[in-house]
Design an enzyme around this catalytic site. Structure first.
Site, PDB file in Angstrom:
ATOM      1  N   GLY A  71     -60.507  30.313 -32.916  1.00  0.00           N
ATOM      2  CA  GLY A  71     -61.253  31.388 -34.149  1.00  0.00           C
ATOM      3  C   GLY A  71     -60.740  30.596 -35.615  1.00  0.00           C
ATOM      4  O   GLY A  71     -60.872  31.706 -36.414  1.00  0.00           O
ATOM      5  N   GLY A  93     -58.395  25.595 -29.201  1.00  0.00           N
ATOM      6  CA  GLY A  93     -57.462  26.568 -29.765  1.00  0.00           C
ATOM      7  C   GLY A  93     -56.494  27.542 -29.166  1.00  0.00           C
ATOM      8  O   GLY A  93     -57.318  27.474 -28.146  1.00  0.00           O
ATOM      9  N   GLY A  98     -60.926  28.688 -37.088  1.00  0.00           N
ATOM     10  CA  GLY A  98     -61.985  27.238 -37.410  1.00  0.00           C
ATOM     11  C   GLY A  98     -62.173  25.418 -37.900  1.00  0.00           C
ATOM     12  O   GLY A  98     -62.800  25.430 -38.604  1.00  0.00           O
ATOM     13  N   LYS A  99     -61.346  25.527 -37.001  1.00  0.00           N
ATOM     14  CA  LYS A  99     -61.726  23.402 -36.607  1.00  0.00           C
ATOM     15  C   LYS A  99     -63.340  23.495 -36.071  1.00  0.00           C
ATOM     16  O   LYS A  99     -63.591  22.444 -36.839  1.00  0.00           O
ATOM     17  CB  LYS A  99     -60.730  24.136 -34.665  1.00  0.00           C
ATOM     18  CG  LYS A  99     -59.058  24.153 -35.115  1.00  0.00           C
ATOM     19  CD  LYS A  99     -58.730  23.693 -33.128  1.00  0.00           C
ATOM     20  CE  LYS A  99     -59.726  24.673 -32.574  1.00  0.00           C
ATOM     21  NZ  LYS A  99     -59.156  26.317 -32.859  1.00  0.00           N
ATOM     22  N   SER A 100     -63.616  24.049 -35.191  1.00  0.00           N
ATOM     23  CA  SER A 100     -65.030  23.266 -35.142  1.00  0.00           C
ATOM     24  C   SER A 100     -65.967  22.969 -36.484  1.00  0.00           C
ATOM     25  O   SER A 100     -66.411  22.453 -36.534  1.00  0.00           O
ATOM     26  CB  SER A 100     -65.528  24.485 -33.761  1.00  0.00           C
ATOM     27  OG  SER A 100     -65.158  23.602 -32.521  1.00  0.00           O
ATOM     28  N   TYR A 101     -65.658  24.534 -37.272  1.00  0.00           N
ATOM     29  CA  TYR A 101     -66.607  24.897 -38.151  1.00  0.00           C
ATOM     30  C   TYR A 101     -66.011  23.582 -39.205  1.00  0.00           C
ATOM     31  O   TYR A 101     -67.092  23.271 -39.928  1.00  0.00           O
ATOM     32  CB  TYR A 101     -65.989  26.117 -38.926  1.00  0.00           C
ATOM     33  CG  TYR A 101     -66.603  25.863 -40.364  1.00  0.00           C
ATOM     34  CD1 TYR A 101     -67.991  26.275 -40.677  1.00  0.00           C
ATOM     35  CD2 TYR A 101     -66.154  25.816 -41.639  1.00  0.00           C
ATOM     36  CE1 TYR A 101     -68.370  26.225 -42.273  1.00  0.00           C
ATOM     37  CE2 TYR A 101     -66.528  25.988 -43.052  1.00  0.00           C
ATOM     38  CZ  TYR A 101     -68.407  26.166 -43.359  1.00  0.00           C
ATOM     39  OH  TYR A 101     -68.744  26.303 -44.528  1.00  0.00           O
ATOM     40  N   ASP A 128     -61.876  17.883 -31.927  1.00  0.00           N
ATOM     41  CA  ASP A 128     -62.228  18.668 -32.163  1.00  0.00           C
ATOM     42  C   ASP A 128     -61.448  19.318 -30.578  1.00  0.00           C
ATOM     43  O   ASP A 128     -61.555  20.065 -30.278  1.00  0.00           O
ATOM     44  CB  ASP A 128     -63.249  19.393 -32.440  1.00  0.00           C
ATOM     45  CG  ASP A 128     -63.706  21.552 -32.558  1.00  0.00           C
ATOM     46  OD1 ASP A 128     -62.619  21.656 -32.684  1.00  0.00           O
ATOM     47  OD2 ASP A 128     -64.526  21.534 -32.508  1.00  0.00           O
TER      48      ASP A 128
END
Length: 381
Positions: A97, A250, A99-102, A247
């Site tokens: 949560g 987490g 912000g990696k994928s974002y 990606d």
């Protein structure tokens, strides 16, 4: 060419969960420094220096870093290296949560919110379309896979199957995934469609920390082949560059995610592979700093993730790490762990080479030498 792993840190805004619990902001950034302050004022702040620090918390703040700035700072160099014939890699690391994928994918429905991967693909084809040399041709191929519970799955498999693929090791090319789909693409639209289909197949689930938590590591690979035709010899020389865009799932704590059953098993496998990645990074950092012998053991094979990333970590690649963190006091320990992880990674030295056929390279260099001698004779030198 030896070069250190480039490391960037990005901090996201407070999410709904953190706002509801009235969490304090403990992360600040000043130019290339990230400052982490503990809620207990008696503890000294911890300061870390990185190649880039992206403040993405408040759009009204002058130092706000949007998706475009992140790409311009990191993606353009990766693309430049690929066109020069070097392998390149960008991987995003951080707690669940954060912000990696974002950062990597963003929102494909809004051009302003697109992440590094779609922007890089877009600019790649713009560069190819702008080629004015009739002797130079390009070929682009892509693959997309996920590593779920230590098993590799093909996200572009037309059969849509969930069967796992085997990882093999080639004497010259290193680790590879057997029977992984490699599809030729001719435009950004082709890649966009493939990414959308691949993302539908990726394993995600809801946890207490993240409504759409990635339960697998995803690796999107682009192979760029450049062929320069030489009329005098009626043959072409090839440069082949592989861009790996990773990606990572987490890291997570069971007490916070509330994981049970399959979610617990997934989280355990995610943490295991990330722990191995940490051990690999530490070993490579110590070797680069001279604390360990160059032939020291590095535990690449302890995890499928690190085995497949072997070349990108300490090998033939120009690599960028993006560490994403939460600004909330509730996540202080996780943020500190991520920053320490990133601090070790920046000490790794890679040894990238231009991926060109040795015979072709020798012929090209001899021709260049002949042309120089001709020029010197022509000028009377």
């Amino acid at each position: 060419m030896s070069s250190k792993v480039k490391v960037a840190v990005r901090v996201r805004p407070l999410n709904k969960r953190e706002l509801d619990m009235a969490a304090r902001i403990v992360v600040d950034m000043e130019r290339d420094q990230t400052i982490l302050t503990h809620v207990n004022s008696k503890r000294l702040p911890k300061t870390f220096a990185f190649d880039h620090c992206f403040w993405s918390m408040d759009t009204d703040n002058p130092k706000f870093a949007n998706q475009e700035l992140v790409f311009e700072s990191l993606g353009t160099d990766v693309l430049e290296n690929a066109f020069s014939g070097y392998n390149a890699c960008i991987f995003a690391y951080g707690q669940t949560g954060s912000g990696k994928s974002y950062t990597m994918m963003g929102s494909l429905n809004d051009d302003h919110l697109k992440g590094i991967i779609p922007r890089l693909c877009d600019v790649l084809f713009e560069r190819i379309a702008g080629n004015s040399n009739p002797k130079l041709s390009y070929k682009v191929e892509v693959s997309y896979m996920e590593i779920y519970c230590e098993k590799v799955r093909d996200l572009l498999c037309p059969k849509g199957g969930k069967h796992s693929l085997k990882v093999r090791e080639h004497k010259a090319l290193g680790p590879y995934v057997e029977d992984l789909s490699k599809l030729a693409v001719a435009s950004f639209k082709d890649i966009d469609n493939l990414m959308s289909e691949g993302n539908k197949s990726r394993t995600v689930a809801c946890t207490q920390m993240n409504a759409e938590s990635s339960r697998s590591h995803a690796v999107f690979s682009i192979v760029l082949t450049q062929t320069l035709f030489d009329p005098s010899s009626a043959s072409g020389t090839e440069k082949v560059a592989k861009i790996s865009l990773v990606d990572l799932a987490g890291s997570e704590r069971v007490a916070k995610t509330g994981a049970l059953g399959d979610r617990l098993k997934e989280g355990s496998n995610i943490n295991k592979s990330l722990s191995t990645l940490g051990l690999v990074i530490s070993a490579l950092a110590d070797m680069s700093a001279g604390k360990k012998a160059k032939n020291s053991y590095v535990p690449y094979r302890d995890s499928i993730l690190t085995w497949l990333l072997k070349d990108n970590l300490g090998g033939n690649s120009k690599t960028v790490m993006v560490a994403t963190v939460s600004p909330a006091s509730d996540n202080y320990e996780e943020t500190l762990s991520t920053l320490r992880y990133a601090d070790r990674a920046k000490r790794i030295v890679n040894h990238a080479v231009v991926n060109e056929d040795p015979n072709s390279r020798m012929i090209r260099e001899l021709r260049e030498e002949v042309e120089k001698l001709r020029a010197m004779l022509g000028s009377g030198g």
